[in-house]
Design an enzyme around this catalytic site. Structure first.
Site, PDB file in Angstrom:
ATOM      1  N   ASP A  48       4.533 -50.087  -5.684  1.00 43.67           N
ATOM      2  CA  ASP A  48       3.314 -49.016  -6.019  1.00 43.67           C
ATOM      3  C   ASP A  48       3.745 -47.828  -5.213  1.00 43.67           C
ATOM      4  OD1 ASP A  48       0.798 -47.930  -5.400  1.00 43.67           O
ATOM      5  OD2 ASP A  48      -0.013 -49.930  -5.996  1.00 43.67           O
TER       6      ASP A  48
ATOM      7  N   GLN B  86     -10.839 -50.738 -10.172  1.00 40.10           N
ATOM      8  CA  GLN B  86      -9.565 -50.535 -10.927  1.00 40.10           C
ATOM      9  C   GLN B  86      -9.553 -49.104 -11.415  1.00 40.10           C
ATOM     10  OE1 GLN B  86      -9.513 -52.779 -14.839  1.00 40.10           O
ATOM     11  NE2 GLN B  86      -7.503 -52.464 -14.862  1.00 40.10           N
TER      12      GLN B  86
ATOM     13  N   HIS C  18      -2.936 -55.664 -13.951  1.00 39.36           N
ATOM     14  CA  HIS C  18      -1.926 -55.677 -12.806  1.00 39.36           C
ATOM     15  C   HIS C  18      -2.377 -56.398 -11.588  1.00 39.36           C
ATOM     16  CE1 HIS C  18      -4.156 -51.973 -12.204  1.00 39.36           C
ATOM     17  NE2 HIS C  18      -3.976 -52.125 -11.122  1.00 39.36           N
TER      18      HIS C  18
ATOM     19  N   HIS D 188      -1.879 -56.776  -7.193  1.00 35.96           N
ATOM     20  CA  HIS D 188      -1.232 -56.069  -6.206  1.00 35.96           C
ATOM     21  C   HIS D 188      -0.611 -57.024  -5.292  1.00 35.96           C
ATOM     22  CE1 HIS D 188      -3.261 -52.373  -6.756  1.00 35.96           C
ATOM     23  NE2 HIS D 188      -4.084 -53.307  -7.444  1.00 35.96           N
TER      24      HIS D 188
HETATM   25  P1  5GP Z   1      -5.912 -50.214  -9.395  1.00 33.93           P
HETATM   26  O1  5GP Z   1      -6.872 -49.352  -8.645  1.00 33.93           O
HETATM   27  O2  5GP Z   1      -6.218 -49.983 -10.921  1.00 33.93           O
HETATM   28  O3  5GP Z   1      -6.112 -51.897  -9.098  1.00 33.93           O
HETATM   29  O4  5GP Z   1      -4.286 -49.914  -8.996  1.00 33.93           O
HETATM   30  C1  5GP Z   1      -3.565 -49.033  -9.508  1.00 33.93           C
HETATM   31  C2  5GP Z   1      -2.371 -49.038  -8.702  1.00 33.93           C
HETATM   32  O5  5GP Z   1      -1.510 -48.264  -9.129  1.00 33.93           O
HETATM   33  C3  5GP Z   1      -2.779 -48.301  -7.311  1.00 33.93           C
HETATM   34  O6  5GP Z   1      -2.329 -49.027  -6.294  1.00 33.93           O
HETATM   35  C4  5GP Z   1      -1.981 -46.989  -7.369  1.00 33.93           C
HETATM   36  O7  5GP Z   1      -1.448 -46.501  -6.127  1.00 33.93           O
HETATM   37  C5  5GP Z   1      -0.807 -47.089  -8.376  1.00 33.93           C
HETATM   38  N1  5GP Z   1      -0.277 -46.257  -9.145  1.00 33.93           N
HETATM   39  C6  5GP Z   1      -0.968 -45.152  -9.624  1.00 33.93           C
HETATM   40  N2  5GP Z   1      -0.280 -44.384 -10.469  1.00 33.93           N
HETATM   41  C7  5GP Z   1       1.151 -45.065 -10.329  1.00 33.93           C
HETATM   42  C8  5GP Z   1       2.308 -44.673 -10.824  1.00 33.93           C
HETATM   43  O8  5GP Z   1       2.569 -43.841 -11.549  1.00 33.93           O
HETATM   44  N3  5GP Z   1       3.440 -45.536 -10.661  1.00 33.93           N
HETATM   45  C9  5GP Z   1       3.332 -46.669  -9.704  1.00 33.93           C
HETATM   46  N4  5GP Z   1       4.277 -47.279  -9.556  1.00 33.93           N
HETATM   47  N5  5GP Z   1       2.164 -47.079  -9.209  1.00 33.93           N
HETATM   48  C10 5GP Z   1       0.948 -46.221  -9.239  1.00 33.93           C
END
Ligand code: 5GP
Length: 141
Positions: A35, A98, A104, A106
């Site tokens: 991340d 999200q 995904h 974590h």
């Molecule tokens: P969500 O909020 O959808 O559960 O988690 C998305 C995750 O993706 C977040 O923890 C954020 O830091 C991560 N993230 C966002 N953009 C990118 C990216 O371009 N590359 C990577 N590797 N992680 C990302």
């Protein structure tokens, strides 16, 4: 009530090789990478290769494959970084937190003395991410 899949989301681009990532593991059905705005050192994401915005749309075989990769990566993260705890989390929909509309999981290692950083806010040093990815990959060999 299926959520439309947005093929331009950042994880879809990573899966197609159109955007970079610090890869730690890949098999036929899943990909794991660092991340870039980690909530702790060693924060890894596991994604299915199948197009699915939320867990509700994921096929049962892909869900199973994700969970196998999540466990495999959790073991590798624990061996590489020796955290005192480890969170596995998965969010569905903006109301649940999200921010990227591709399923995904974590994997967030925890240390008692280290506060959890805010979600998706603080970009990490790329050199540090690559160094941690290397340590985790070494535990998968
Ligand atoms: P969500 O909020 O959808 O559960 O988690 C998305 C995750 O993706 C977040 O923890 C954020 O830091 C991560 N993230 C966002 N953009 C990118 C990216 O371009 N590359 C990577 N590797 N992680 C990302």
């Amino acid at each position: 009530m299926a959520t439309d899949y947005d093929r331009n989301n950042i994880f879809a681009k990573i899966l197609r090789g159109e955007a970079p990532c610090f890869k730690v593991f890949e098999d036929e059905t899943t990909l794991a990478f660092m991340d870039v705005m980690p909530q702790s050192e060693g924060h890894v994401l596991v994604v299915p290769k199948e197009d699915a915005a939320q867990i509700f749309e994921l096929s049962a075989p892909a869900a199973l494959a994700c969970m196998q990769t999540v466990q495999r990566l959790s073991l590798a993260v624990r061996a590489a970084l020796e955290p005192t705890g480890l969170i596995v989390a998965q969010f569905n929909g903006s109301d649940a937190g999200q921010t990227v509309p591709h399923v995904h999981f974590h994997i967030i290692p925890r240390w008692k003395s280290e506060p959890l950083l805010p979600h998706a806010r603080v970009p990490a040093d790329p050199a540090k991410l690559e160094a941690i990815a290397r340590k985790i990959r070494a535990q998968l060999q």
